[in-house]
Scaffold this motif. Structure first.
Motif, PDB file in Angstrom:
ATOM      1  N   ILE A  35      27.967   4.176  -2.891  1.00  0.00           N
ATOM      2  CA  ILE A  35      26.853   5.086  -3.175  1.00  0.00           C
ATOM      3  C   ILE A  35      25.774   4.283  -3.895  1.00  0.00           C
ATOM      4  CG2 ILE A  35      26.145   7.156  -4.439  1.00  0.00           C
ATOM      5  CD1 ILE A  35      29.121   8.057  -4.219  1.00  0.00           C
ATOM      6  N   ASN A  36      24.588   4.246  -3.334  1.00  0.00           N
ATOM      7  CA  ASN A  36      23.561   3.375  -3.918  1.00  0.00           C
ATOM      8  C   ASN A  36      22.150   3.937  -3.844  1.00  0.00           C
ATOM      9  OD1 ASN A  36      22.601   2.795  -1.186  1.00  0.00           O
ATOM     10  ND2 ASN A  36      24.394   1.461  -1.001  1.00  0.00           N
ATOM     11  N   ASP A  37      22.010   5.195  -3.435  1.00  0.00           N
ATOM     12  CA  ASP A  37      20.662   5.715  -3.214  1.00  0.00           C
ATOM     13  C   ASP A  37      20.319   6.903  -4.100  1.00  0.00           C
ATOM     14  OD1 ASP A  37      22.357   7.558  -2.084  1.00  0.00           O
ATOM     15  OD2 ASP A  37      21.210   7.804  -0.230  1.00  0.00           O
ATOM     16  N   GLU A  38      21.003   7.064  -5.236  1.00  0.00           N
ATOM     17  CA  GLU A  38      20.721   8.208  -6.100  1.00  0.00           C
ATOM     18  C   GLU A  38      19.269   8.250  -6.579  1.00  0.00           C
ATOM     19  OE1 GLU A  38      25.237   8.718  -7.935  1.00  0.00           O
ATOM     20  OE2 GLU A  38      23.709   7.629  -9.040  1.00  0.00           O
ATOM     21  N   PRO A  39      18.659   7.129  -6.988  1.00  0.00           N
ATOM     22  CA  PRO A  39      17.255   7.206  -7.405  1.00  0.00           C
ATOM     23  C   PRO A  39      16.317   7.668  -6.298  1.00  0.00           C
ATOM     24  CG  PRO A  39      18.262   5.188  -8.212  1.00  0.00           C
ATOM     25  CD  PRO A  39      19.230   5.791  -7.250  1.00  0.00           C
ATOM     26  N   ASP A  40      16.705   7.471  -5.039  1.00  0.00           N
ATOM     27  CA  ASP A  40      15.862   7.909  -3.924  1.00  0.00           C
ATOM     28  C   ASP A  40      15.887   9.422  -3.769  1.00  0.00           C
ATOM     29  OD1 ASP A  40      14.151   7.365  -1.692  1.00  0.00           O
ATOM     30  OD2 ASP A  40      15.851   7.774  -0.358  1.00  0.00           O
ATOM     31  N   GLN A  41      16.901  10.074  -4.331  1.00  0.00           N
ATOM     32  CA  GLN A  41      17.001  11.522  -4.224  1.00  0.00           C
ATOM     33  C   GLN A  41      16.176  12.250  -5.284  1.00  0.00           C
ATOM     34  OE1 GLN A  41      18.712  12.249  -1.472  1.00  0.00           O
ATOM     35  NE2 GLN A  41      19.118  10.037  -1.376  1.00  0.00           N
ATOM     36  N   LEU A  92       7.254   5.466  -6.029  1.00  0.00           N
ATOM     37  CA  LEU A  92       7.681   4.068  -6.074  1.00  0.00           C
ATOM     38  C   LEU A  92       8.076   3.566  -4.689  1.00  0.00           C
ATOM     39  CD1 LEU A  92       9.877   4.363  -9.281  1.00  0.00           C
ATOM     40  CD2 LEU A  92       7.662   3.217  -9.107  1.00  0.00           C
ATOM     41  N   PRO A  93       7.986   2.274  -4.454  1.00  0.00           N
ATOM     42  CA  PRO A  93       8.386   1.737  -3.149  1.00  0.00           C
ATOM     43  C   PRO A  93       9.846   2.073  -2.835  1.00  0.00           C
ATOM     44  CG  PRO A  93       7.249   0.062  -4.446  1.00  0.00           C
ATOM     45  CD  PRO A  93       7.486   1.206  -5.354  1.00  0.00           C
ATOM     46  N   ARG A  94      10.135   2.302  -1.560  1.00  0.00           N
ATOM     47  CA  ARG A  94      11.498   2.683  -1.173  1.00  0.00           C
ATOM     48  C   ARG A  94      12.522   1.613  -1.553  1.00  0.00           C
ATOM     49  NH1 ARG A  94      15.793   3.597  -1.158  1.00  0.00           N
ATOM     50  NH2 ARG A  94      17.194   4.538   0.369  1.00  0.00           N
ATOM     51  N   TYR A  95      12.165   0.343  -1.415  1.00  0.00           N
ATOM     52  CA  TYR A  95      13.138  -0.704  -1.718  1.00  0.00           C
ATOM     53  C   TYR A  95      13.577  -0.681  -3.180  1.00  0.00           C
ATOM     54  CZ  TYR A  95       9.381  -3.501  -3.896  1.00  0.00           C
ATOM     55  OH  TYR A  95       8.356  -3.944  -4.694  1.00  0.00           O
ATOM     56  N   TYR A  96      12.766  -0.066  -4.033  1.00  0.00           N
ATOM     57  CA  TYR A  96      13.048  -0.045  -5.469  1.00  0.00           C
ATOM     58  C   TYR A  96      13.913   1.141  -5.887  1.00  0.00           C
ATOM     59  CZ  TYR A  96      11.892  -1.000 -10.398  1.00  0.00           C
ATOM     60  OH  TYR A  96      11.940  -1.310 -11.734  1.00  0.00           O
ATOM     61  N   ARG A  97      13.969   2.166  -5.058  1.00  0.00           N
ATOM     62  CA  ARG A  97      14.652   3.409  -5.413  1.00  0.00           C
ATOM     63  C   ARG A  97      16.132   3.327  -5.011  1.00  0.00           C
ATOM     64  NH1 ARG A  97      10.032   5.667  -2.626  1.00  0.00           N
ATOM     65  NH2 ARG A  97      11.431   6.685  -1.127  1.00  0.00           N
ATOM     66  N   ASP A 128       5.666  -4.317 -14.584  1.00  0.00           N
ATOM     67  CA  ASP A 128       6.929  -3.854 -14.016  1.00  0.00           C
ATOM     68  C   ASP A 128       6.690  -2.475 -13.419  1.00  0.00           C
ATOM     69  OD1 ASP A 128       9.957  -4.970 -14.373  1.00  0.00           O
ATOM     70  OD2 ASP A 128       9.954  -2.797 -14.125  1.00  0.00           O
ATOM     71  N   LEU A 129       7.565  -2.074 -12.494  1.00  0.00           N
ATOM     72  CA  LEU A 129       7.460  -0.752 -11.886  1.00  0.00           C
ATOM     73  C   LEU A 129       8.182   0.323 -12.686  1.00  0.00           C
ATOM     74  CD1 LEU A 129       7.954  -1.556  -8.087  1.00  0.00           C
ATOM     75  CD2 LEU A 129       5.977  -0.429  -9.111  1.00  0.00           C
ATOM     76  N   SER A 130       9.010  -0.076 -13.638  1.00  0.00           N
ATOM     77  CA  SER A 130       9.827   0.879 -14.382  1.00  0.00           C
ATOM     78  C   SER A 130       9.211   1.180 -15.744  1.00  0.00           C
ATOM     79  CB  SER A 130      11.243   0.325 -14.568  1.00  0.00           C
ATOM     80  OG  SER A 130      11.997   1.173 -15.404  1.00  0.00           O
TER      81      SER A 130
END
Length: 343
Positions: A106-112, A119-124, A207-209
């Protein structure tokens, strides 16, 4: 002039640091369920004795540069003992969640999270399978602990090897005339070391964060010489040829191939002729051939979607494609420091 006491103090601090994070690593392994053996070929692996000897060499090289007067012994960065223990507890509290994501892939929780939609998709993503990816206050609080555990207390020392090519480049230059940028500054540790070594430099970190930038503000403290901005590395908010020094640490391996090329091109664009780009990141295949198996295993145990492509590439070739010429290179334990200039 440094003294024997200075050397003993430096050695004691580094030894204590390694022991602290090695203890975390040993304790953490007891909380993690074993993953199945990889079903792909693994290259040669170093022995523990080889890694230990190489780590000692890293500290010895830093001490020799300190003794030579290239820069001062590193300042102690980070929280007070009580806060250090609190962050250690947060790290161990997050480990079972990391393990659950690792086994569930599971690696896409920030994208949800809709709050991250800008933010760019690669970063989420949940990089390292860490809770929140790089995008929450909790993540910002445990990131440095996580990375130091991964590198057995050597992460800061690897970052600081960048000070050597910068010190060489700084000869004949006035600190107060140098404009510097840290691309992807994260929690600000590299910025803090640069500010400590050359307090006259005017530095900016991007930074993006937003939570990681807040962590950097707490670490660096109040100073007019360091500014922090939320911005993207592939579209730097600076004019052409406006900066003397551009640095980054452990950024490139987190980027897709296309974005990485854009970031390097942006670094070259904003750099003045005769300026310096200094990068510290993971070693790549062939930098230490008998350790290549570590690079095969890293993206298997940690969510690092772009690492395999990075590890099989060449930072010198990528720099050349961006119009940068290499001037220095050093393997620093599990990292490589690369310095470039632009004519």
């Amino acid at each position: 002039m440094v003294s024997a006491l200075d050397r003993l103090s430096y050695a004691a601090r580094q030894t204590a640091r390694v022991a602290w994070y090695a203890g975390h690593y040993a304790a953490g392994r007891r909380l993690l369920k074993p993953l199945p053996k990889p079903d792909f070929p693994i290259g040669p692996m170093p022995t523990r004795a080889e890694l230990t000897a190489d780590l000692r060499s890293l500290f010895e090289r830093e001490w020799q540069d300190i003794a030579a007067g290239l820069f001062a012994a590193p300042a102690l960065l980070g929280p007070d003992p009580a806060e250090l223990l609190r962050r250690s507890a947060l790290y161990f509290r997050d480990l079972p969640k990391v393990d659950a994501r690792r086994h569930g892939r599971i690696n896409d929780e920030p994208d949800q999270d809709e709050a991250n939609a800008h933010l760019p998709r690669y970063y989420r993503q949940n990089f390292h399978f860490q809770s929140g990816g790089w995008l929450t206050e909790e993540s910002a609080a445990i990131y440095d602990t996580q990375v130091e555990v991964l590198f057995t207390g050597a992460a800061d020392a690897m970052r600081r090897r960048m000070l050597r090519p910068i010190a060489d480049w700084m000869k004949g230059r006035r600190q107060r005339e140098v404009l510097g940028l840290d691309v992807g500054c994260g929690t600000g540790r590299l910025l803090a070391f640069l500010h400590s070594a050359w307090p006259g430099m005017r530095l900016t970190g991007i930074d993006l964060s937003a939570p990681y930038l807040e962590e950097a503000r707490r670490l660096i403290g109040r100073t007019a010489r360091v500014k922090l901005l939320e911005a993207t590395a592939e579209a730097l908010p600076f004019d052409d040829a406006s900066l003397d020094l551009v640095v980054s640490s452990f950024l490139l391996h987190e980027l897709p191939k296309k974005i990485r090329a854009e970031v390097l091109a942006e670094m070259a664009r904003v750099l003045k002729p005769g300026g310096l780009v200094a990068i510290v990141d993971s070693i790549q295949k062939g930098d230490q051939p008998t350790w290549d198996g570590l690079l095969d295993l890293f993206p298997y145990y940690f969510h690092e979607p772009y690492y395999a492509e990075y590890a099989n590439g060449s930072i010198d070739a990528w720099g050349d494609a961006a119009g940068l010429q290499p001037v220095a290179s050093e393997r620093a334990f599990l990292a490589r420091v690369s310095a470039f200039t632009k004519t």
